[in-house]
Design a protein around this motif. Structure first.
Motif, short mmCIF file in Angstrom:
data_model
loop_
_atom_site.label_atom_id
_atom_site.label_comp_id
_atom_site.label_asym_id
_atom_site.label_seq_id
_atom_site.Cartn_x
_atom_site.Cartn_y
_atom_site.Cartn_z
N ILE A 93 0.76 -1.28 -0.12
CA ILE A 93 -0.01 -0.07 0.08
C ILE A 93 0.84 1.32 0.08
N ARG A 94 1.97 1.14 -0.41
CA ARG A 94 2.96 2.20 -0.24
C ARG A 94 2.46 3.50 -1.19
N ARG A 95 1.86 3.18 -2.47
CA ARG A 95 1.33 4.35 -3.27
C ARG A 95 0.33 5.15 -2.39
N ARG A 96 -0.50 4.15 -1.76
CA ARG A 96 -1.56 4.77 -1.12
C ARG A 96 -1.20 5.68 0.33
N LEU A 97 -0.22 5.35 0.68
CA LEU A 97 0.43 5.85 2.00
C LEU A 97 1.27 7.17 1.46
N GLY A 98 1.78 7.14 0.42
CA GLY A 98 2.89 8.31 0.00
C GLY A 98 4.25 7.87 0.79
N GLY A 99 5.22 8.36 -0.16
CA GLY A 99 6.49 7.94 0.16
C GLY A 99 7.03 8.16 1.41
N ALA A 100 6.74 9.62 1.84
CA ALA A 100 7.28 9.84 3.21
C ALA A 100 6.59 9.18 4.46
N LEU A 101 5.26 8.83 4.34
CA LEU A 101 4.80 8.20 5.49
C LEU A 101 5.11 6.62 5.30
N HIS A 102 5.05 6.16 4.15
CA HIS A 102 5.70 4.61 4.06
C HIS A 102 6.97 4.60 4.52
N GLN A 103 7.93 5.57 4.29
CA GLN A 103 9.32 5.34 5.01
C GLN A 103 9.19 5.45 6.24
N ASP A 104 8.34 6.21 6.85
CA ASP A 104 8.47 6.50 8.34
C ASP A 104 7.83 5.33 8.80
N LEU A 105 6.71 4.75 8.40
CA LEU A 105 6.08 3.37 8.94
C LEU A 105 6.97 2.26 8.79
N ARG A 106 7.74 2.19 7.77
CA ARG A 106 8.65 0.88 7.68
C ARG A 106 9.80 1.03 8.40
N GLN A 107 10.36 2.18 8.75
CA GLN A 107 11.28 1.95 9.66
C GLN A 107 10.90 1.93 11.03
N ARG A 108 9.83 2.23 11.65
CA ARG A 108 9.24 1.91 13.05
C ARG A 108 8.94 0.50 12.97
N MET A 109 8.38 0.07 11.79
CA MET A 109 8.15 -1.45 11.96
C MET A 109 9.32 -2.31 11.82
N THR A 110 10.11 -1.84 11.13
CA THR A 110 11.64 -2.76 11.06
C THR A 110 12.17 -2.72 12.48
N ASP A 111 12.24 -1.49 13.23
CA ASP A 111 12.78 -1.48 14.71
C ASP A 111 11.93 -2.16 15.51
N ALA A 112 10.53 -2.50 15.34
CA ALA A 112 9.65 -3.24 16.37
C ALA A 112 9.84 -4.78 16.05
N LEU A 113 10.17 -5.05 14.76
CA LEU A 113 10.38 -6.30 14.59
C LEU A 113 11.75 -7.04 14.98
N ALA A 114 12.68 -5.95 14.92
CA ALA A 114 14.14 -6.42 15.64
C ALA A 114 13.85 -6.57 17.17
N GLU A 115 13.22 -5.82 17.67
CA GLU A 115 12.91 -5.95 19.32
C GLU A 115 12.29 -7.10 19.66
N GLN A 116 11.28 -7.36 18.79
CA GLN A 116 10.55 -8.53 19.11
C GLN A 116 11.25 -9.78 18.74
N ALA A 117 12.21 -9.83 17.99
CA ALA A 117 13.07 -10.81 17.61
C ALA A 117 14.09 -11.13 18.70
N ARG A 118 14.56 -10.20 19.25
CA ARG A 118 15.50 -10.04 20.38
C ARG A 118 14.92 -10.66 21.65
N SER A 119 13.83 -9.98 22.07
CA SER A 119 13.29 -10.13 23.58
C SER A 119 11.90 -10.76 23.29
N GLY A 120 11.31 -10.74 22.44
CA GLY A 120 9.84 -11.13 22.51
C GLY A 120 8.75 -10.24 22.68
#
Length: 366
Positions: free
Chosen positions: A288-315
């Motif tokens: 849904i990148r196009r519907r979100l717009g580039g800037a919002l998509h990039q912000d969301l993806r970074q937040r999601m990536t960080d959250a996934l890394a913490e989930q993988a590390r500690s649960g």
């Protein structure tokens, strides 16, 4: 026992989950069948194609002769053995082919030669499929239909599944109906979805419920399309609306799309499951990148990536609340308010899940 089950028994067969042998070729079965049916074909795809070509070129007798030539000896015995195995395991099994014609009669005869007397269904797949389509149309026309609405994350599906007067369309479609809605196992074929839906609607009728509660859906749930007659009725039906706090919505989305999905992927593959879960979550966002717009998509993806890394590390899944909150405020909520402005159906009641349950219980008891 009668050699043929009449069309008047369709409803009983489907609601009683009577086991069925589908005699059609695998390519036919893959397009759609009935719940509980097992594909033990009389002919393979290539054999069926050859017989069909012979029928067009030389007529029925030549086609039948070729069929006997192709399905003979050890090949015939293997087909009979498959039917016997199913009938031995489930003695109440019945047979059906496409129209309840020659394939059913021939298979029934071969089974009888092996010592097993089983009936076939009059009209076969085509007859029962038409029956189910008509049942959905009848419910769309006659049911006291109510639609459950509410903002993304308010727990509509969980609410539905707490009630007996509801049918879970997303459960039948094996999809949550959103951009993140894919579930493990994939979706059924469109015909399988429609058949299962019709059967659930019949169960609802037979239970004697005075109202039918369905979740507010777009026409498509993933790739599954709600039958038009039912969808048209849904767009005009009155609404009841769930209202919950933003905190509760974030917690619900975390449960549905993070905790539950991660557990499902890990249960399927302990070694690669989390990587597959990451691909699912990030891939859903990227679609849904196009519907979100580039800037919002990039912000969301970074937040999601960080959250996934913490989930993988500690649960710990608390980090996911950041991107979920942003998705709600910048994507889902504006879209919901826009759709709400276009809605013409009346809203009968809105409130907390407890209040909506009470309203529906009182309404259904009238």
């Amino acid at each position: 026992m009668s050699e043929m089950i009449p069309q008047s028994e369709y409803r009983r067969l489907l609601l009683d989950d009577v086991p069925m042998i589908d005699l059609r070729a695998p390519v036919e079965f893959a397009k759609g069948a009935f719940p509980g049916s097992v594909n033990c074909p009389l002919m393979t795809d290539s054999e069926r194609e050859a017989v069909g070509t012979r029928y067009k070129e030389q007529g029925q007798n030549a086609a039948i002769a070729l069929g006997h030539q192709l399905v003979n000896g050890a090949v015939k015995q293997s087909r009979v053995d498959a039917w016997v195995s199913q009938v031995t395991a489930r003695p109440d099994t019945v047979l059906y082919c496409f129209r309840g014609g020659l394939r059913s009669q021939l298979s029934q005869g071969w089974l009888a030669e092996a010592g097993y007397q089983r009936p076939y269904i009059e009209g076969g797949y085509k007859g029962m499929r038409g029956f189910l389509i008509n049942q959905t149309d009848k419910v769309a026309e006659q049911a006291d239909l109510l639609i459950l609405g509410g903002m993304t994350g308010c727990g509509k599906t969980d609410f539905l599944n707490e009630r007996r007067d509801s049918v879970d369309l997303e459960g039948l479609a094996n999809h949550r109906g959103s951009s993140f809605g894919r579930r493990i196992g994939g979706q059924p074929s469109q015909i399988d979805f429609e058949n299962r839906l019709a059967i659930e609607l019949m169960r609802h009728q037979d239970a004697g419920h005075r109202q039918l509660l369905l979740e507010d859906e777009s026409r498509l749930i993933g790739r599954e399309s709600i039958p038009l007659t039912l969808f048209d009725a849904m767009t005009q039906a009155p609404r009841v609306m769930l209202e919950v706090s933003n905190e509760a919505r974030i917690a619900q989305i975390t449960k549905d799309y993070v905790t539950t999905m991660a557990n499902d992927y890990l249960a399927q593959d302990a070694e690669q499951g989390f990587a597959e879960f990451e691909n699912y979550l990030l891939g859903s966002l990227d679609r849904i990148r196009r519907r979100l717009g580039g800037a919002l998509h990039q912000d969301l993806r970074q937040r999601m990536t960080d959250a996934l890394a913490e989930q993988a590390r500690s649960g710990n899944v608390d980090g996911h609340s950041g991107w979920i909150s942003l998705m709600l405020s910048h994507y889902y909520d504006p879209m919901y308010r826009y759709q709400l402005e276009k809605m013409t159906a009346p809203v009968l009641f809105q409130g907390s899940p407890e209040a909506v349950h009470q309203f529906l219980n009182e309404r259904g008891a009238r």
